[in-house]
Design a protein around this motif. Structure first.
Motif, short mmCIF file in Angstrom:
data_model
loop_
_atom_site.label_atom_id
_atom_site.label_comp_id
_atom_site.label_asym_id
_atom_site.label_seq_id
_atom_site.Cartn_x
_atom_site.Cartn_y
_atom_site.Cartn_z
N LYS A 22 0.86 -1.17 -0.04
CA LYS A 22 -0.13 -0.15 -0.21
C LYS A 22 0.93 1.20 0.12
O LYS A 22 0.66 2.35 -0.93
N GLY A 23 1.95 1.20 0.83
CA GLY A 23 2.82 2.53 0.82
C GLY A 23 3.40 2.62 -0.66
O GLY A 23 3.62 3.76 -1.03
N ALA A 24 3.85 1.58 -1.34
CA ALA A 24 4.41 1.76 -2.44
C ALA A 24 3.24 2.00 -3.48
O ALA A 24 3.57 3.08 -4.62
N LEU A 25 2.10 1.80 -3.46
CA LEU A 25 0.86 2.30 -4.33
C LEU A 25 0.86 3.53 -4.09
O LEU A 25 0.49 4.31 -4.94
N SER A 26 0.97 4.22 -2.77
CA SER A 26 0.67 5.72 -2.71
C SER A 26 1.74 6.52 -3.42
O SER A 26 1.54 7.59 -3.86
N LEU A 27 2.88 5.84 -3.85
CA LEU A 27 3.72 6.76 -4.57
C LEU A 27 3.96 6.45 -5.98
O LEU A 27 4.76 6.81 -6.72
N THR A 28 3.08 5.43 -6.46
CA THR A 28 3.23 5.03 -7.69
C THR A 28 2.54 6.11 -8.58
O THR A 28 1.57 7.02 -8.63
N ASP A 29 3.20 6.17 -10.15
CA ASP A 29 2.59 6.98 -11.25
C ASP A 29 1.19 6.72 -11.15
O ASP A 29 0.87 5.75 -11.43
N PRO A 30 0.34 8.01 -11.27
CA PRO A 30 -1.13 7.93 -11.13
C PRO A 30 -1.57 7.15 -12.56
O PRO A 30 -2.61 6.77 -12.71
N ALA A 31 -0.79 7.46 -13.70
CA ALA A 31 -1.13 6.77 -14.88
C ALA A 31 -1.37 5.02 -14.90
O ALA A 31 -1.98 4.54 -15.73
#
Length: 229
Positions: free
Chosen positions: A109-118
């Protein structure tokens, strides 16, 4: 093996392959490389060797967990790291390490919060799908459904709906035909005799809840009169 079990196995493998295909596309988009431990980990997991699957998934996490790969200052591979943590969580859960799996899920989840919105919606769908499916296979359907709902609220795309829990969480449409059949099956005390609706309890004083038959009204003055010719 029966035909139905073959169908379920093919369906499960197909779902995994589609999810892995989506993951591979994200890996290529994020990391620019097709080299991955994910397919080997998946095969080990399907063969029942969750320990090996966990070990391979950890190597995938290590590849992309450095600050130059995913951090607030560099998020080029955060989507890939999220997928790796999600896969690791799934293998840990299926291997009996629920605590470790929940911990890896939090990291995902932490990595998802920093993932490119695209690509965040697809990455979210795959991560939550992997974790939900792992809980489902481990027998915890309540947690699997909760993870599905959380992923839906987090914006997971169509890959999330490939999870088994999706069928449990989604509301089932009403069946008007079934409702009509149920109504038709209700018992009734009335019955038709010679085209008229009568109550079988009417006029039977011994029947529970019966109603006495209506008495015929006779004019006493008329009954006392002698018959006339």
């Amino acid at each position: 093996m029966t035909g139905s079990s073959r169908g379920r196995r093919r369906g499960g493998r197909l779902g995994n392959l589609v999810a892995i295909g989506a993951g591979a596309a994200l890996l290529a988009a994020c990391a620019g490389s097709s080299a991955s431990y994910q397919e080997a980990a998946l095969k080990a997991s399907e063969d029942g060797d969750q320990k090996t699957a966990v070990s391979l998934a950890r190597k995938e996490v290590e590849r992309f967990s450095g600050p130059d790969q995913c951090s607030r200052s560099a998020n080029v591979n955060c989507g890939t790291l999220a997928l790796a943590y999600g896969a690791l969580a799934g293998y840990q859960i299926m291997g009996g390490d629920r605590t470790g799996g929940e911990g890896s899920f939090i990291q995902a989840k932490g990595a998802l919060s920093l993932t490119d919105p695209a690509i965040r919606a697809s990455a979210t769908g795959i991560v939550y799908r992997d974790v939900s499916e792992a809980f489902w296979k481990a027998g915890d359907r309540a947690r699997a459904t909760a993870v599905f709902k959380e992923g839906r609220a987090a914006g997971g795309d169509e890959y999330l709906y490939m999870s088994s829990a999706a069928h449990e969480a989604e509301p089932k449409p009403a069946d008007p035909a079934a409702d009509m059949k149920a109504a038709d099956a209700q018992p009734t005390d009335a019955k038709a005799v010679d085209g008229k609706v009568t109550d079988p309890k009417a006029g039977d004083p011994k029947a529970p809840g019966s109603r006495p038959a209506a008495a015929k009204l006779v004019n006493p003055r008329q009954s006392d009169r002698p018959p006339t010719n």
